[in-house]
Design a protein around this motif. Structure first.
Motif, PDB file in Angstrom:
ATOM      1  N   ALA A 193       0.832  -1.209   0.000  1.00 46.49           N
ATOM      2  CA  ALA A 193       0.000   0.000   0.000  1.00 46.49           C
ATOM      3  C   ALA A 193       0.863   1.254   0.000  1.00 46.49           C
ATOM      4  O   ALA A 193       0.598   2.204  -0.754  1.00 46.49           O
ATOM      5  CB  ALA A 193      -0.926  -0.007   1.214  1.00 46.49           C
ATOM      6  N   ILE A 194       1.922   1.273   0.832  1.00 47.10           N
ATOM      7  CA  ILE A 194       2.811   2.430   0.892  1.00 47.10           C
ATOM      8  C   ILE A 194       3.575   2.598  -0.425  1.00 47.10           C
ATOM      9  O   ILE A 194       3.706   3.710  -0.950  1.00 47.10           O
ATOM     10  CB  ILE A 194       3.794   2.287   2.072  1.00 47.10           C
ATOM     11  CG1 ILE A 194       3.028   2.353   3.394  1.00 47.10           C
ATOM     12  CG2 ILE A 194       4.871   3.370   2.019  1.00 47.10           C
ATOM     13  CD1 ILE A 194       3.875   2.062   4.612  1.00 47.10           C
ATOM     14  N   ALA A 195       4.060   1.477  -0.960  1.00 39.62           N
ATOM     15  CA  ALA A 195       4.786   1.529  -2.228  1.00 39.62           C
ATOM     16  C   ALA A 195       3.874   2.013  -3.355  1.00 39.62           C
ATOM     17  O   ALA A 195       4.314   2.751  -4.244  1.00 39.62           O
ATOM     18  CB  ALA A 195       5.354   0.149  -2.563  1.00 39.62           C
ATOM     19  N   GLN A 217      -9.290   6.728  -5.152  1.00 36.79           N
ATOM     20  CA  GLN A 217      -9.779   7.949  -4.499  1.00 36.79           C
ATOM     21  C   GLN A 217      -9.342   7.993  -3.033  1.00 36.79           C
ATOM     22  O   GLN A 217      -9.003   9.055  -2.507  1.00 36.79           O
ATOM     23  CB  GLN A 217     -11.307   8.026  -4.609  1.00 36.79           C
ATOM     24  CG  GLN A 217     -11.839   8.232  -6.019  1.00 36.79           C
ATOM     25  CD  GLN A 217     -11.354   9.529  -6.655  1.00 36.79           C
ATOM     26  OE1 GLN A 217     -11.149  10.535  -5.972  1.00 36.79           O
ATOM     27  NE2 GLN A 217     -11.147   9.502  -7.954  1.00 36.79           N
ATOM     28  N   ARG A 218      -9.346   6.832  -2.382  1.00 32.35           N
ATOM     29  CA  ARG A 218      -8.864   6.780  -0.996  1.00 32.35           C
ATOM     30  C   ARG A 218      -7.359   7.065  -0.944  1.00 32.35           C
ATOM     31  O   ARG A 218      -6.873   7.711  -0.011  1.00 32.35           O
ATOM     32  CB  ARG A 218      -9.175   5.417  -0.368  1.00 32.35           C
ATOM     33  CG  ARG A 218     -10.644   5.215  -0.027  1.00 32.35           C
ATOM     34  CD  ARG A 218     -10.816   4.114   1.011  1.00 32.35           C
ATOM     35  NE  ARG A 218     -10.352   2.821   0.525  1.00 32.35           N
ATOM     36  CZ  ARG A 218     -11.118   1.911  -0.078  1.00 32.35           C
ATOM     37  NH1 ARG A 218     -12.413   2.152  -0.242  1.00 32.35           N
ATOM     38  NH2 ARG A 218     -10.618   0.767  -0.476  1.00 32.35           N
ATOM     39  N   ASP A 219      -6.637   6.563  -1.950  1.00 30.81           N
ATOM     40  CA  ASP A 219      -5.198   6.819  -2.015  1.00 30.81           C
ATOM     41  C   ASP A 219      -4.911   8.311  -2.155  1.00 30.81           C
ATOM     42  O   ASP A 219      -3.946   8.830  -1.578  1.00 30.81           O
ATOM     43  CB  ASP A 219      -4.572   6.073  -3.196  1.00 30.81           C
ATOM     44  CG  ASP A 219      -4.377   4.597  -2.900  1.00 30.81           C
ATOM     45  OD1 ASP A 219      -4.635   4.182  -1.748  1.00 30.81           O
ATOM     46  OD2 ASP A 219      -3.976   3.853  -3.819  1.00 30.81           O
ATOM     47  N   ILE A 220      -5.734   9.014  -2.912  1.00 36.14           N
ATOM     48  CA  ILE A 220      -5.565  10.462  -3.073  1.00 36.14           C
ATOM     49  C   ILE A 220      -5.681  11.158  -1.720  1.00 36.14           C
ATOM     50  O   ILE A 220      -4.888  12.047  -1.387  1.00 36.14           O
ATOM     51  CB  ILE A 220      -6.605  11.026  -4.069  1.00 36.14           C
ATOM     52  CG1 ILE A 220      -6.267  10.571  -5.497  1.00 36.14           C
ATOM     53  CG2 ILE A 220      -6.655  12.551  -3.989  1.00 36.14           C
ATOM     54  CD1 ILE A 220      -7.277  11.008  -6.531  1.00 36.14           C
ATOM     55  N   ILE A 241      -2.792   5.494 -15.130  1.00 34.96           N
ATOM     56  CA  ILE A 241      -2.231   5.166 -13.818  1.00 34.96           C
ATOM     57  C   ILE A 241      -2.371   3.675 -13.543  1.00 34.96           C
ATOM     58  O   ILE A 241      -1.427   3.038 -13.045  1.00 34.96           O
ATOM     59  CB  ILE A 241      -2.924   5.996 -12.714  1.00 34.96           C
ATOM     60  CG1 ILE A 241      -2.564   7.474 -12.870  1.00 34.96           C
ATOM     61  CG2 ILE A 241      -2.521   5.503 -11.319  1.00 34.96           C
ATOM     62  CD1 ILE A 241      -3.356   8.405 -11.991  1.00 34.96           C
ATOM     63  N   TYR A 242      -3.524   3.107 -13.879  1.00 31.17           N
ATOM     64  CA  TYR A 242      -3.760   1.672 -13.665  1.00 31.17           C
ATOM     65  C   TYR A 242      -2.756   0.853 -14.476  1.00 31.17           C
ATOM     66  O   TYR A 242      -2.172  -0.115 -13.965  1.00 31.17           O
ATOM     67  CB  TYR A 242      -5.192   1.311 -14.069  1.00 31.17           C
ATOM     68  CG  TYR A 242      -5.533  -0.135 -13.810  1.00 31.17           C
ATOM     69  CD1 TYR A 242      -6.067  -0.534 -12.584  1.00 31.17           C
ATOM     70  CD2 TYR A 242      -5.307  -1.110 -14.785  1.00 31.17           C
ATOM     71  CE1 TYR A 242      -6.368  -1.862 -12.338  1.00 31.17           C
ATOM     72  CE2 TYR A 242      -5.597  -2.434 -14.547  1.00 31.17           C
ATOM     73  CZ  TYR A 242      -6.129  -2.808 -13.314  1.00 31.17           C
ATOM     74  OH  TYR A 242      -6.416  -4.131 -13.071  1.00 31.17           O
ATOM     75  N   GLU A 243      -2.551   1.234 -15.737  1.00 28.68           N
ATOM     76  CA  GLU A 243      -1.610   0.508 -16.592  1.00 28.68           C
ATOM     77  C   GLU A 243      -0.178   0.635 -16.061  1.00 28.68           C
ATOM     78  O   GLU A 243       0.613  -0.322 -16.137  1.00 28.68           O
ATOM     79  CB  GLU A 243      -1.699   1.029 -18.027  1.00 28.68           C
ATOM     80  CG  GLU A 243      -3.011   0.646 -18.714  1.00 28.68           C
ATOM     81  CD  GLU A 243      -3.168   1.292 -20.078  1.00 28.68           C
ATOM     82  OE1 GLU A 243      -2.365   2.207 -20.405  1.00 28.68           O
ATOM     83  OE2 GLU A 243      -4.088   0.900 -20.818  1.00 28.68           O
ATOM     84  N   ILE A 292       2.205   6.159  -7.414  1.00 28.62           N
ATOM     85  CA  ILE A 292       1.220   7.115  -7.933  1.00 28.62           C
ATOM     86  C   ILE A 292       1.804   8.521  -7.942  1.00 28.62           C
ATOM     87  O   ILE A 292       1.682   9.270  -8.922  1.00 28.62           O
ATOM     88  CB  ILE A 292      -0.081   7.066  -7.104  1.00 28.62           C
ATOM     89  CG1 ILE A 292      -0.794   5.723  -7.316  1.00 28.62           C
ATOM     90  CG2 ILE A 292      -1.011   8.217  -7.475  1.00 28.62           C
ATOM     91  CD1 ILE A 292      -1.955   5.486  -6.368  1.00 28.62           C
ATOM     92  N   ILE A 293       2.465   8.874  -6.836  1.00 28.89           N
ATOM     93  CA  ILE A 293       3.094  10.196  -6.745  1.00 28.89           C
ATOM     94  C   ILE A 293       4.151  10.356  -7.827  1.00 28.89           C
ATOM     95  O   ILE A 293       4.209  11.387  -8.516  1.00 28.89           O
ATOM     96  CB  ILE A 293       3.715  10.403  -5.346  1.00 28.89           C
ATOM     97  CG1 ILE A 293       2.621  10.523  -4.290  1.00 28.89           C
ATOM     98  CG2 ILE A 293       4.595  11.654  -5.323  1.00 28.89           C
ATOM     99  CD1 ILE A 293       3.147  10.471  -2.865  1.00 28.89           C
ATOM    100  N   ASN A 294       5.002   9.361  -7.986  1.00 31.04           N
ATOM    101  CA  ASN A 294       6.068   9.439  -8.988  1.00 31.04           C
ATOM    102  C   ASN A 294       5.510   9.609 -10.393  1.00 31.04           C
ATOM    103  O   ASN A 294       6.056  10.353 -11.211  1.00 31.04           O
ATOM    104  CB  ASN A 294       6.943   8.187  -8.926  1.00 31.04           C
ATOM    105  CG  ASN A 294       8.197   8.418  -8.115  1.00 31.04           C
ATOM    106  OD1 ASN A 294       8.416   9.506  -7.596  1.00 31.04           O
ATOM    107  ND2 ASN A 294       9.016   7.402  -7.986  1.00 31.04           N
TER     108      ASN A 294
END
Length: 301
Positions: free
Chosen positions: A6-8, A50-53, A27-29, A13-15
């Motif tokens: 989850a952290i990775a 959305q939760r990750d955001i 992003i999914y791909e 996503i940020i990168n």
């Protein structure tokens, strides 16, 4: 899914969004590709995304927004704090350390002693809860250790060292203490009330580094650099007050409002013959005295 995954995933996503705006499909791909590459499952539903955001906003102070016209997500840089930049920088380095054993021939870290950061969290908690701290301190210019009791106000980084600033109970003066010279730290039960007249941002506004001169005289400093060095000074300003006066093919000239301290003189000297002090005369004289002193050391060698 494990906490590690989850952290990775948040970091991936940020990168992705640091380098380019992306749709959820892109992003999914990207996460799917990284899953195959690393042997983990980073793929998620749009609801989880959305939760990750929200998690990224809470953990890293990064605001990810959606552009309805392009249908892509992006990091809103105008809302990004300096602190969030440092968090990402630290996370980048942390991830490099994790694989440094396998990449030894490609990465070389600076070899240096521990910076006293083992006390950093405790001191920050003491500042937050307004508790005095007690510790043993070893000054470089003294041969013996001393026991200190202070009201900690802020921690500050300068030249790869961490310092805690606070009021020393012995003489009620605000002083700095290097964390790498602190030992036997104790967070006491003694509470303190920070002075309403002490504004930390204002306290350091005209300083270079950590030292504040006793007279607190602010000088208007004008420095002239050669054009090449000027590019570095423009990309990494010497001080928050830096104002560009000239920027052309023959000269890069700046103006600063700053205290004249030894650390600032050392910074100017580090540029060698690529900088000249235009004013004030007080700074010119300080630089000359240091250079003449260095000349005396080598004159007869």
């Amino acid at each position: 899914m494990s906490t590690r995954e989850a952290i990775a995933r948040l970091y991936l996503i940020i990168n992705r969004l640091r380098t380019q705006q992306s749709s959820f499909k892109e992003i999914y791909e990207y996460l799917e590709f990284e899953s195959d590459l690393q042997g983990y499952d980073y793929t998620i539903s749009k609801r989880t995304f959305q939760r990750d955001i929200d998690d990224i906003r809470a953990l890293y102070d990064l605001d990810i927004q959606y552009n309805s016209s392009s249908r892509k997500y992006y990091i809103a840089e105008e809302n990004q704090s300096y602190g969030s930049d440092r968090k990402l920088e630290a996370f980048d380095i942390f991830n490099i350390f994790k694989v440094s054993d396998q990449l030894g021939e490609y990465i070389q870290f600076e070899k240096r002693k521990q910076q006293g950061t083992e006390n950093l969290f405790g001191i920050i908690q003491a500042i937050k809860n307004k508790r005095k701290i007690e510790f043993t301190y070893n000054k470089f210019n003294q041969n013996e250790e001393s026991l200190r009791l202070i009201e900690p106000y802020i921690v500050k980084e300068f030249r790869n060292r961490w310092y805690v600033f606070g009021k020393d109970n012995e003489d009620c003066e605000v002083k700095n203490f290097a964390l790498d010279r602190i030992s036997a730290l104790v967070i006491t039960d003694m509470e303190f009330k920070k002075s309403d007249t002490l504004n930390i941002d204002e306290y350091f506004r005209n300083s270079f580094g950590i030292y504040i001169p006793e007279d607190k005289t602010i000088y208007e400093v004008i420095l002239a650099f050669d054009p090449l060095q000027g590019k570095y000074i423009k990309s990494l300003p010497l001080h928050e007050s830096q104002e560009v006066l000239i920027d052309n093919e023959s000269e890069f000239r700046i103006k600063l409002r700053i205290y004249l301290t030894y650390d600032f003189c050392m910074e100017i000297l580090s540029f060698g013959d690529r900088v000249k002090v235009i004013r004030p005369n007080e700074l010119t004289q300080q630089i000359k005295e240091i250079l003449f002193g260095a000349w005396d050391l080598y004159e007869n060698s």
